[in-house]
Structures are given as C-alpha cells and as structure tokens.
Design a protein around this motif. Sequence first.
Motif, PDB file in Angstrom:
ATOM      1  N   SER A  19      22.038 -17.387  41.656  1.00  0.00           N
ATOM      2  CA  SER A  19      22.647 -16.154  42.141  1.00  0.00           C
ATOM      3  C   SER A  19      23.583 -15.537  41.094  1.00  0.00           C
ATOM      4  CB  SER A  19      23.426 -16.433  43.428  1.00  0.00           C
ATOM      5  OG  SER A  19      24.151 -15.306  43.842  1.00  0.00           O
ATOM      6  N   GLY A  20      24.280 -16.384  40.368  1.00  0.00           N
ATOM      7  CA  GLY A  20      25.267 -15.892  39.411  1.00  0.00           C
ATOM      8  C   GLY A  20      24.690 -15.349  38.126  1.00  0.00           C
ATOM      9  N   TYR A  21      23.459 -15.754  37.773  1.00  0.00           N
ATOM     10  CA  TYR A  21      22.930 -15.410  36.450  1.00  0.00           C
ATOM     11  C   TYR A  21      21.582 -14.691  36.466  1.00  0.00           C
ATOM     12  CZ  TYR A  21      26.848 -17.991  34.715  1.00  0.00           C
ATOM     13  OH  TYR A  21      28.135 -18.382  34.454  1.00  0.00           O
ATOM     14  N   ASN A  22      20.917 -14.636  37.613  1.00  0.00           N
ATOM     15  CA  ASN A  22      19.634 -13.931  37.662  1.00  0.00           C
ATOM     16  C   ASN A  22      19.908 -12.438  37.871  1.00  0.00           C
ATOM     17  OD1 ASN A  22      16.990 -13.172  37.828  1.00  0.00           O
ATOM     18  ND2 ASN A  22      16.388 -14.822  39.207  1.00  0.00           N
ATOM     19  N   ASN A  23      20.288 -11.784  36.782  1.00  0.00           N
ATOM     20  CA  ASN A  23      20.799 -10.415  36.853  1.00  0.00           C
ATOM     21  C   ASN A  23      19.755  -9.408  37.301  1.00  0.00           C
ATOM     22  OD1 ASN A  23      23.533 -10.874  35.642  1.00  0.00           O
ATOM     23  ND2 ASN A  23      22.269 -11.624  33.957  1.00  0.00           N
ATOM     24  N   LEU A  24      18.502  -9.564  36.875  1.00  0.00           N
ATOM     25  CA  LEU A  24      17.503  -8.535  37.152  1.00  0.00           C
ATOM     26  C   LEU A  24      17.177  -8.436  38.634  1.00  0.00           C
ATOM     27  CD1 LEU A  24      15.099  -8.788  34.094  1.00  0.00           C
ATOM     28  CD2 LEU A  24      17.239  -7.515  34.371  1.00  0.00           C
ATOM     29  N   VAL A  25      17.366  -9.545  39.379  1.00  0.00           N
ATOM     30  CA  VAL A  25      17.169  -9.493  40.829  1.00  0.00           C
ATOM     31  C   VAL A  25      18.138  -8.494  41.468  1.00  0.00           C
ATOM     32  CG1 VAL A  25      17.398 -10.860  42.951  1.00  0.00           C
ATOM     33  CG2 VAL A  25      16.211 -11.803  40.982  1.00  0.00           C
ATOM     34  N   ARG A  26      19.306  -8.335  40.843  1.00  0.00           N
ATOM     35  CA  ARG A  26      20.332  -7.438  41.368  1.00  0.00           C
ATOM     36  C   ARG A  26      20.125  -5.984  40.934  1.00  0.00           C
ATOM     37  NH1 ARG A  26      25.267 -10.044  42.644  1.00  0.00           N
ATOM     38  NH2 ARG A  26      26.412  -8.262  41.777  1.00  0.00           N
ATOM     39  N   ILE A  27      19.151  -5.738  40.056  1.00  0.00           N
ATOM     40  CA  ILE A  27      18.908  -4.390  39.543  1.00  0.00           C
ATOM     41  C   ILE A  27      17.438  -4.062  39.813  1.00  0.00           C
ATOM     42  CG2 ILE A  27      19.092  -2.851  37.537  1.00  0.00           C
ATOM     43  CD1 ILE A  27      20.982  -4.913  36.275  1.00  0.00           C
ATOM     44  N   PRO A  28      17.107  -3.571  41.001  1.00  0.00           N
ATOM     45  CA  PRO A  28      15.697  -3.374  41.367  1.00  0.00           C
ATOM     46  C   PRO A  28      14.938  -2.451  40.416  1.00  0.00           C
ATOM     47  CG  PRO A  28      17.118  -3.176  43.300  1.00  0.00           C
ATOM     48  CD  PRO A  28      18.024  -3.236  42.103  1.00  0.00           C
ATOM     49  N   ASP A  29      15.627  -1.504  39.805  1.00  0.00           N
ATOM     50  CA  ASP A  29      14.958  -0.564  38.906  1.00  0.00           C
ATOM     51  C   ASP A  29      15.071  -0.975  37.437  1.00  0.00           C
ATOM     52  OD1 ASP A  29      17.689  -0.113  38.807  1.00  0.00           O
ATOM     53  OD2 ASP A  29      17.516   2.074  38.606  1.00  0.00           O
ATOM     54  N   HIS A  30      15.173  -2.284  37.172  1.00  0.00           N
ATOM     55  CA  HIS A  30      15.390  -2.726  35.789  1.00  0.00           C
ATOM     56  C   HIS A  30      14.251  -2.322  34.863  1.00  0.00           C
ATOM     57  CE1 HIS A  30      13.350  -6.225  37.715  1.00  0.00           C
ATOM     58  NE2 HIS A  30      12.697  -6.284  36.566  1.00  0.00           N
ATOM     59  N   LEU A  31      13.031  -2.234  35.377  1.00  0.00           N
ATOM     60  CA  LEU A  31      11.916  -1.833  34.509  1.00  0.00           C
ATOM     61  C   LEU A  31      12.078  -0.392  34.032  1.00  0.00           C
ATOM     62  CD1 LEU A  31       8.861  -3.490  36.302  1.00  0.00           C
ATOM     63  CD2 LEU A  31      10.066  -4.278  34.251  1.00  0.00           C
ATOM     64  N   ASP A  32      12.742   0.424  34.836  1.00  0.00           N
ATOM     65  CA  ASP A  32      13.004   1.802  34.413  1.00  0.00           C
ATOM     66  C   ASP A  32      13.941   1.836  33.203  1.00  0.00           C
ATOM     67  OD1 ASP A  32      11.410   2.680  36.484  1.00  0.00           O
ATOM     68  OD2 ASP A  32      13.092   3.102  37.830  1.00  0.00           O
ATOM     69  N   TYR A  33      14.933   0.940  33.182  1.00  0.00           N
ATOM     70  CA  TYR A  33      15.824   0.847  32.015  1.00  0.00           C
ATOM     71  C   TYR A  33      15.016   0.510  30.767  1.00  0.00           C
ATOM     72  CZ  TYR A  33      20.138   0.689  34.853  1.00  0.00           C
ATOM     73  OH  TYR A  33      21.185   0.975  35.693  1.00  0.00           O
ATOM     74  N   PHE A  34      14.171  -0.507  30.877  1.00  0.00           N
ATOM     75  CA  PHE A  34      13.422  -0.955  29.701  1.00  0.00           C
ATOM     76  C   PHE A  34      12.485   0.133  29.195  1.00  0.00           C
ATOM     77  CE2 PHE A  34      13.797  -5.399  31.759  1.00  0.00           C
ATOM     78  CZ  PHE A  34      15.100  -5.509  31.311  1.00  0.00           C
ATOM     79  N   SER A  35      11.865   0.862  30.108  1.00  0.00           N
ATOM     80  CA  SER A  35      10.971   1.946  29.711  1.00  0.00           C
ATOM     81  C   SER A  35      11.748   3.060  29.015  1.00  0.00           C
ATOM     82  CB  SER A  35      10.251   2.490  30.945  1.00  0.00           C
ATOM     83  OG  SER A  35       9.433   3.582  30.603  1.00  0.00           O
ATOM     84  N   ARG A  36      12.894   3.418  29.572  1.00  0.00           N
ATOM     85  CA  ARG A  36      13.711   4.467  28.957  1.00  0.00           C
ATOM     86  C   ARG A  36      14.233   4.024  27.603  1.00  0.00           C
ATOM     87  NH1 ARG A  36      19.108   4.839  29.326  1.00  0.00           N
ATOM     88  NH2 ARG A  36      19.240   3.632  31.269  1.00  0.00           N
ATOM     89  N   TRP A  37      14.678   2.776  27.504  1.00  0.00           N
ATOM     90  CA  TRP A  37      15.179   2.287  26.220  1.00  0.00           C
ATOM     91  C   TRP A  37      14.096   2.348  25.145  1.00  0.00           C
ATOM     92  CZ3 TRP A  37      18.111  -2.792  27.945  1.00  0.00           C
ATOM     93  CH2 TRP A  37      19.296  -2.430  28.604  1.00  0.00           C
ATOM     94  N   ALA A  38      12.880   1.945  25.498  1.00  0.00           N
ATOM     95  CA  ALA A  38      11.791   1.966  24.520  1.00  0.00           C
ATOM     96  C   ALA A  38      11.501   3.398  24.058  1.00  0.00           C
ATOM     97  CB  ALA A  38      10.534   1.334  25.111  1.00  0.00           C
ATOM     98  N   SER A  39      11.505   4.336  24.994  1.00  0.00           N
ATOM     99  CA  SER A  39      11.250   5.731  24.653  1.00  0.00           C
ATOM    100  C   SER A  39      12.366   6.306  23.793  1.00  0.00           C
ATOM    101  CB  SER A  39      11.099   6.551  25.942  1.00  0.00           C
ATOM    102  OG  SER A  39      10.927   7.915  25.659  1.00  0.00           O
ATOM    103  N   ASP A  40      13.622   6.039  24.185  1.00  0.00           N
ATOM    104  CA  ASP A  40      14.758   6.546  23.417  1.00  0.00           C
ATOM    105  C   ASP A  40      14.829   5.909  22.034  1.00  0.00           C
ATOM    106  OD1 ASP A  40      15.402   8.082  25.586  1.00  0.00           O
ATOM    107  OD2 ASP A  40      17.132   6.877  26.216  1.00  0.00           O
ATOM    108  N   ALA A  41      14.434   4.642  21.942  1.00  0.00           N
ATOM    109  CA  ALA A  41      14.449   3.952  20.652  1.00  0.00           C
ATOM    110  C   ALA A  41      13.438   4.567  19.688  1.00  0.00           C
ATOM    111  CB  ALA A  41      14.162   2.468  20.847  1.00  0.00           C
ATOM    112  N   ALA A  42      12.249   4.857  20.195  1.00  0.00           N
ATOM    113  CA  ALA A  42      11.232   5.484  19.350  1.00  0.00           C
ATOM    114  C   ALA A  42      11.699   6.850  18.868  1.00  0.00           C
ATOM    115  CB  ALA A  42       9.919   5.606  20.118  1.00  0.00           C
ATOM    116  N   LEU A  43      12.346   7.607  19.743  1.00  0.00           N
ATOM    117  CA  LEU A  43      12.866   8.919  19.374  1.00  0.00           C
ATOM    118  C   LEU A  43      13.948   8.787  18.303  1.00  0.00           C
ATOM    119  CD1 LEU A  43      12.834  11.959  19.987  1.00  0.00           C
ATOM    120  CD2 LEU A  43      14.593  11.522  21.730  1.00  0.00           C
TER     121      LEU A  43
END
Length: 289
Positions: A19-43
């Motif tokens: 419970s204390g360390y499984n952070n992505l369970v607490r962020i249901p839209d975590h895949l959206d972050y990763f997708s945005r980061w990849a797009s912004d990084a390429a830009l």
Amino acid sequence: MSVHPLHDHPAYTPEFCESGYNNLVRIPDHLDYFSRWASDAALARRGQACQLGLRYGDAPAETLDYFPSRKPGAPLLVFIHGGYWRALDKSCFSWLAPAYVARGAAVAIVGYGLAPATPLEDIARQMLRAHAWLYRHAGELGFDARRIVTSGHSAGGQLTGMLLGARWNEWESGLPAGLISGGLSLSGLFDLEPVAKAPFLANLGLTPDRVRQLSPAYFTPDLPTPLIAAVGGSETPELQRQTSLIAACWPRNVRRTLVVPDCNHLDICDRLADPSEALFGAACELLGL
C-alpha cells in the motif's frame, strides 16, 4: 533514550509495504502521464539543441542525452529517472531540459540498465560512471565541472543519495572528493527495507545485506554537500516518511525538505520543469541561478 529514525516506523507487513509503495495503483490515469511525457520529450528533442546517446560506458544502456546551455561555463543539472529501477527510460524526460536551458543551465538526462537484469549495485555503479564521464568531459561539453547538481525521482532519488555519499577519488583517480555540488531528490527512497518487503517488488531480490548497502539512510556522506528533499503532498505517508527520514539521518546535508502541495507521485516530475513552481526554484538555488 530517543529512538533512531531508522527504527521508528510501523510494522512492515507485506500489505503495508504494498500500500505504501505501489504508487501507480493510486494514479488510475498513470498511462496518460507516460504518453504525454513521451510526446513532450520528442517535441523537446526536435526544438532544442542536444547531443543524444552519448556513451559513458560499454553496456548498451550506458548512454546519456545532453542539452547544452547557451552560455559557456554554465552549471549542469543531471536528472536520473525513476520507475523502481525496473521501468522507464531517459528518452521519456527530455521535456525537463528546455526550462533549465532557458534559465542558463546545461542538462544531462542519464540512462541505466533496468533491474532485475541489472542489479541495483550495478545501476549505482553506472551512475558513478556517468557522473565521472560528465566531469571529465565538462570542457568539451561547455559546462562548469565545479557546479554539477544531481537530481532524481523515486528510484532516481535513491541513486542521488548514493552519489552524494560516493567517495569519488576512490572510484577513479583524479576525481575531486566533492564532484557533485548539490542534490535534489523527488520522492526519494532512502531506506529500502520496506521496498524489499513490498510483494510487487519481490523480483528486485533485496536481502537485508543488500538493503543496508543500498540505503542512503544507513550511511553519512563525508562532505556536507547540500541536498533538498521534496515529496508530493498527495503521496503516500510512507513516501513522505522517507523524505523526513533522510532529513533526520543527514542533518548536515539536508538543506530543507519541500512538500509540494496537491501533488502525486507523477505530478512532482511535471513541477520540476515548471518555472513558476517552488521545486524549479529549489533546483535553480542549488545550481546558483
């Protein structure tokens, strides 16, 4: 008799650690972050001067991406990504560079081999190798070798702590004892005992001996190199405790802790690149900008 900070913690049951360390369970839209980061990084790579895939060692993952400052002799901000040593890649974080380059810094985003194929001890050595390489090549890259500030998120925060405690002149002859001039950790992991007991991280194979060797809270740096330790206000109590822990264990080094309000385990990376945020200001403070 007071209790040492390392021993003042709840019972580390598997359920508690999960419970204390499984952070992505607490962020249901975590895949959206990763997708945005990849797009912004390429830009960012398309719009920013950069040298990609500079090799600091022989292993395939031992490369870094370098974003030069527009001014010679600028300070350098190094960023080490998180992902519990098992996920993500330096290429996801190029978007961190533009705001710091605009402020007058150079930026290096370093890659490393992922666990469990690459043990955490080897990842720490890769970070030593990367920083030694950057120091040796400061002249040709155009930054000030005396002003190298290392930052890292989550697992990268653990690696930042390991680097602040490194004995550089024992690692490689000719390196200064104070190779790093400052550190900034974001949601850093400084005591790996509860990490070792989290079921979702079992394949890291963290035995008690490895926990002691790889936990910055178990040792004290030889030098008073400043560290600012930040954590999101919406993160788990355990991650907030980790930040308080390093402040208690390293009173000579931790300049201050910073709780970033309304900020989860992924938001905190976004805040690092936002010039209006206190976290960006903390990085600039360490860089001398």
